[in-house]
Design a protein around this motif. Structure first.
Motif, short mmCIF file in Angstrom:
data_model
loop_
_atom_site.label_atom_id
_atom_site.label_comp_id
_atom_site.label_asym_id
_atom_site.label_seq_id
_atom_site.Cartn_x
_atom_site.Cartn_y
_atom_site.Cartn_z
N VAL A 1 -35.51 -42.79 103.94
CA VAL A 1 -34.99 -43.98 104.62
C VAL A 1 -35.04 -45.19 103.68
N LEU A 2 -36.15 -45.37 102.96
CA LEU A 2 -36.24 -46.48 102.01
C LEU A 2 -35.19 -46.36 100.92
N SER A 3 -34.95 -45.14 100.44
CA SER A 3 -33.92 -44.93 99.41
C SER A 3 -32.54 -45.28 99.93
N ILE A 4 -32.25 -44.89 101.16
CA ILE A 4 -30.94 -45.22 101.75
C ILE A 4 -30.79 -46.73 101.90
N VAL A 5 -31.83 -47.40 102.39
CA VAL A 5 -31.76 -48.86 102.56
C VAL A 5 -31.56 -49.54 101.21
N LEU A 6 -32.29 -49.08 100.19
CA LEU A 6 -32.17 -49.69 98.87
C LEU A 6 -30.83 -49.38 98.21
N THR A 7 -30.11 -48.41 98.71
CA THR A 7 -28.76 -48.12 98.23
C THR A 7 -27.73 -48.95 98.99
N ILE A 8 -27.95 -49.12 100.28
CA ILE A 8 -26.97 -49.83 101.12
C ILE A 8 -26.96 -51.33 100.82
N ALA B 1 -32.58 -51.07 91.99
CA ALA B 1 -32.69 -49.85 91.19
C ALA B 1 -34.14 -49.59 90.79
N VAL B 2 -34.85 -50.63 90.39
CA VAL B 2 -36.27 -50.46 90.03
C VAL B 2 -37.09 -50.06 91.25
N LEU B 3 -36.84 -50.69 92.38
CA LEU B 3 -37.55 -50.31 93.61
C LEU B 3 -37.23 -48.87 94.00
N GLN B 4 -35.98 -48.49 93.86
CA GLN B 4 -35.57 -47.12 94.14
C GLN B 4 -36.31 -46.13 93.23
N PHE B 5 -36.45 -46.50 91.96
CA PHE B 5 -37.18 -45.68 90.98
C PHE B 5 -38.63 -45.49 91.41
N VAL B 6 -39.27 -46.58 91.83
CA VAL B 6 -40.66 -46.51 92.27
C VAL B 6 -40.78 -45.66 93.53
N ILE B 7 -39.89 -45.84 94.47
CA ILE B 7 -39.90 -45.05 95.71
C ILE B 7 -39.77 -43.57 95.38
N GLN B 8 -38.83 -43.24 94.51
CA GLN B 8 -38.62 -41.84 94.14
C GLN B 8 -39.87 -41.25 93.49
N LEU B 9 -40.51 -42.02 92.61
CA LEU B 9 -41.71 -41.52 91.94
C LEU B 9 -42.84 -41.23 92.90
N PHE B 10 -43.09 -42.14 93.81
CA PHE B 10 -44.25 -41.99 94.67
C PHE B 10 -44.01 -41.08 95.88
N PHE B 11 -42.80 -41.11 96.46
CA PHE B 11 -42.56 -40.32 97.65
C PHE B 11 -42.04 -38.92 97.35
#
Length: 106
Positions: free
Chosen positions: A24-31, A55-65
């Motif tokens: 959900v966070l990834s989708i929001v950070l894309t939208i 993009a940086v926030l998306q990177f961090v989300i991907q790494l941790f989740f």
């Protein structure tokens, strides 16, 4: 024999809840950048900065989740290795930009 014993050790890396939160966070950070660009809500510089921040926030989300950087036998070393890699990448990118910026000087 020890290979077969260790092969059975599977770590449960994440729960469904953590995957859904990350998704959900990834989708929001894309939208968010998509809406800003499609509706031309900000000027060019602010839009580019917003896209980079997302993009940086998306990177961090991907790494941790999804990549589970903090999990494993030695999570501290995973984070330290990641930071070292980011420093090296930043140095290469900054150095390349610096060289290209001053390449036209006579």
């Amino acid at each position: 024999m020890t290979q077969h014993e260790n092969h059975g050790d599977h770590h449960n890396h994440g729960s469904l809840k953590s995957y859904v939160i990350g998704f959900v966070l990834s989708i929001v950070l894309t939208i968010i950048p998509l809406v800003l660009v499609m509706n031309q809500m900000l000027d060019k510089t602010a839009t580019v900065i917003t896209i980079m921040v997302m993009a940086v926030l998306q990177f961090v989300i991907q790494l941790f989740f999804f990549m589970h950087v903090r999990e494993g036998e030695k999570p501290r070393y995973n984070v330290q290795t990641l930071i070292l890699g980011l420093v090296i990448v930043f140095t290469i990118i900054a150095g390349s930009i610096w060289i290209m910026a001053f390449n036209n000087l006579k």
